[in-house]
Design a protein around this motif. Structure first.
Motif, PDB file in Angstrom:
ATOM      1  N   GLN A  43     -53.098 -30.990  25.805  1.00 45.70           N
ATOM      2  CA  GLN A  43     -54.283 -31.316  24.990  1.00 45.70           C
ATOM      3  C   GLN A  43     -54.188 -32.750  24.455  1.00 45.70           C
ATOM      4  N   SER A  47     -56.451 -36.059  25.174  1.00 43.91           N
ATOM      5  CA  SER A  47     -57.042 -36.883  24.117  1.00 43.91           C
ATOM      6  C   SER A  47     -56.828 -38.372  24.432  1.00 43.91           C
ATOM      7  N   LEU A  57     -62.007 -39.637  18.238  1.00 41.40           N
ATOM      8  CA  LEU A  57     -61.779 -38.381  17.517  1.00 41.40           C
ATOM      9  C   LEU A  57     -62.653 -38.355  16.263  1.00 41.40           C
ATOM     10  N   ALA A  60     -61.861 -31.759  13.930  1.00 45.73           N
ATOM     11  CA  ALA A  60     -60.960 -30.734  14.467  1.00 45.73           C
ATOM     12  C   ALA A  60     -61.623 -29.377  14.334  1.00 45.73           C
ATOM     13  N   ARG A  82     -59.631 -30.508  19.192  1.00 44.89           N
ATOM     14  CA  ARG A  82     -60.116 -31.794  18.684  1.00 44.89           C
ATOM     15  C   ARG A  82     -61.592 -31.973  19.020  1.00 44.89           C
ATOM     16  N   TYR A  84     -64.783 -34.668  19.533  1.00 45.47           N
ATOM     17  CA  TYR A  84     -64.971 -36.065  19.929  1.00 45.47           C
ATOM     18  C   TYR A  84     -66.409 -36.519  19.681  1.00 45.47           C
ATOM     19  N   ASN A 161     -58.225 -27.953  25.309  1.00 42.64           N
ATOM     20  CA  ASN A 161     -58.811 -28.342  24.016  1.00 42.64           C
ATOM     21  C   ASN A 161     -59.685 -27.241  23.432  1.00 42.64           C
ATOM     22  N   ALA A 221     -52.677 -29.715  12.205  1.00 43.53           N
ATOM     23  CA  ALA A 221     -52.788 -31.181  12.336  1.00 43.53           C
ATOM     24  C   ALA A 221     -51.408 -31.809  12.117  1.00 43.53           C
ATOM     25  N   GLN A 224     -49.329 -31.212  15.279  1.00 40.95           N
ATOM     26  CA  GLN A 224     -49.781 -32.003  16.440  1.00 40.95           C
ATOM     27  C   GLN A 224     -49.823 -33.500  16.143  1.00 40.95           C
ATOM     28  N   VAL A 226     -51.986 -35.078  14.377  1.00 41.56           N
ATOM     29  CA  VAL A 226     -53.378 -35.548  14.455  1.00 41.56           C
ATOM     30  C   VAL A 226     -53.801 -36.100  13.094  1.00 41.56           C
ATOM     31  N   LEU A 228     -56.901 -37.364  10.880  1.00 41.64           N
ATOM     32  CA  LEU A 228     -58.364 -37.198  10.882  1.00 41.64           C
ATOM     33  C   LEU A 228     -59.015 -38.302  10.055  1.00 41.64           C
ATOM     34  N   SER A 232     -64.645 -36.955   9.125  1.00 46.70           N
ATOM     35  CA  SER A 232     -64.362 -35.938  10.153  1.00 46.70           C
ATOM     36  C   SER A 232     -65.045 -34.618   9.826  1.00 46.70           C
TER      37      SER A 232
END
Ligand code: 0L1
Ligand code: MG
Length: 273
Positions: A43, A47, A57, A60, A82, A84, A161, A221, A224, A226, A228, A232
């Motif tokens: 995933q 990304s 991004l 989420a 995620r 997009y 994803n 998050a 991973q 990630v 944000l 977001s």
């Protein structure tokens, strides 16, 4: 072997090619044995491919947030995906179905982040994420598995994803989730196509209360890595089963106290052409 030639990288490329060509592929699990960590790595590599071609991004989401779906999939945890910019549609706008393979739609509750959120830089990610939310809205998520027949295993769907393909949010209502009075459970949710009710549920079907998506998103998050950005969108999960989304219709979701959200679809998805 460099990562760009590794099996995980090849899986990410195959899934990305399915997105851009709108042609479904065979489930990875038919020929590969991925761990859940591998699937999240695929995933993340996907990304990278998206951002390399200019996508961004913007949020989420969680999947498998209803007891029924978790039981059906035999899983005990939610899955994280995620969102997009390429998949963001305006409330009241239109969605070109040629961009999808075999889309389905589900009604959701969405939260908006008023501030950037970096779980790994936070001493208390759950509290920080809750405090960062500044608004709530009804949402629609368009899911579109990149696998044939919309069939997948847990690792397949994470690598893909979590089937995320598009989303739209209704009017945002300012919301202070640090208040102990904040709760969003027990509200009926109606999904309509061309004014006919096609599914009904309750916000309680989203983890008991959509608010409980926030600690899960903070945890995932962090896992991973990630980050944000401010603004977001966080999709808490579906309040009903997903429904096939044809072209040439208006789909809407209504949650009392939150309002309604709608989009119109044009054209036909790849598998109907
Ligand atoms: O957002 C969702 O609830 C979907 C998660 C992935 C599973 C699916 O495609 O049905
Ligand atoms: Mg969803």
């Amino acid at each position: 072997m460099t990562e760009s030639t590794s099996p995980l990288s090849r899986y990410a490329s195959a899934l990305d090619e399915a997105v851009t060509s709108r042609r479904a592929i065979a489930q990875l699990s038919l020929t590969a044995s991925l761990t859940l960590d591998d699937a999240y790595r695929v995933q993340a590599l996907g990304s990278d491919l998206r951002t390399a071609r200019g996508d961004r991004l913007v949020g989420a989401k969680l999947g498998f947030t209803s007891k029924a779906k978790a039981l059906q999939m035999g899983v005990s945890d939610v899955i994280f995906g995620r969102l997009y910019a390429s998949g963001e549609y305006a409330d009241g706008g239109s969605v070109v179905m040629e961009d999808f393979i075999h889309p389905r739609v589900e009604p959701e509750v969405a939260f908006r982040l008023g501030a950037r959120f970096d779980a790994r830089a936070s001493a208390d990610p759950e509290a920080e994420l809750r405090a960062a939310v500044d608004a709530v809205a009804p949402g629609l998520e368009i899911i579109d598995s990149r696998y044939r027949d919309f069939r997948f295993s847990l690792t397949d769907v994470v690598a893909d994803n979590t089937s995320a393909a598009g989303f739209v949010t209704g009017p945002w209502q300012p919301s202070d989730l640090t208040s102990a009075a904040a709760r969003f459970d027990d509200r009926p949710v109606t999904l309509e196509i061309d004014g006919a009710v096609v599914a009904t549920g309750s916000t309680s079907d989203i983890l008991g209360d959509p608010l409980l998506a926030l600690p899960a998103i903070a945890r995932m998050a962090a896992a991973q890595g990630v980050v944000l950005p401010a603004g977001s969108v966080l999709l808490a999960g579906a309040a009903t089963a997903a429904v096939a989304l044809p072209g040439g219709v208006t789909v809407s979701a209504t949650v009392p106290g939150l309002g309604s959200v709608r989009v119109t679809t044009t054209g036909a998805p790849a598998e109907e052409r």
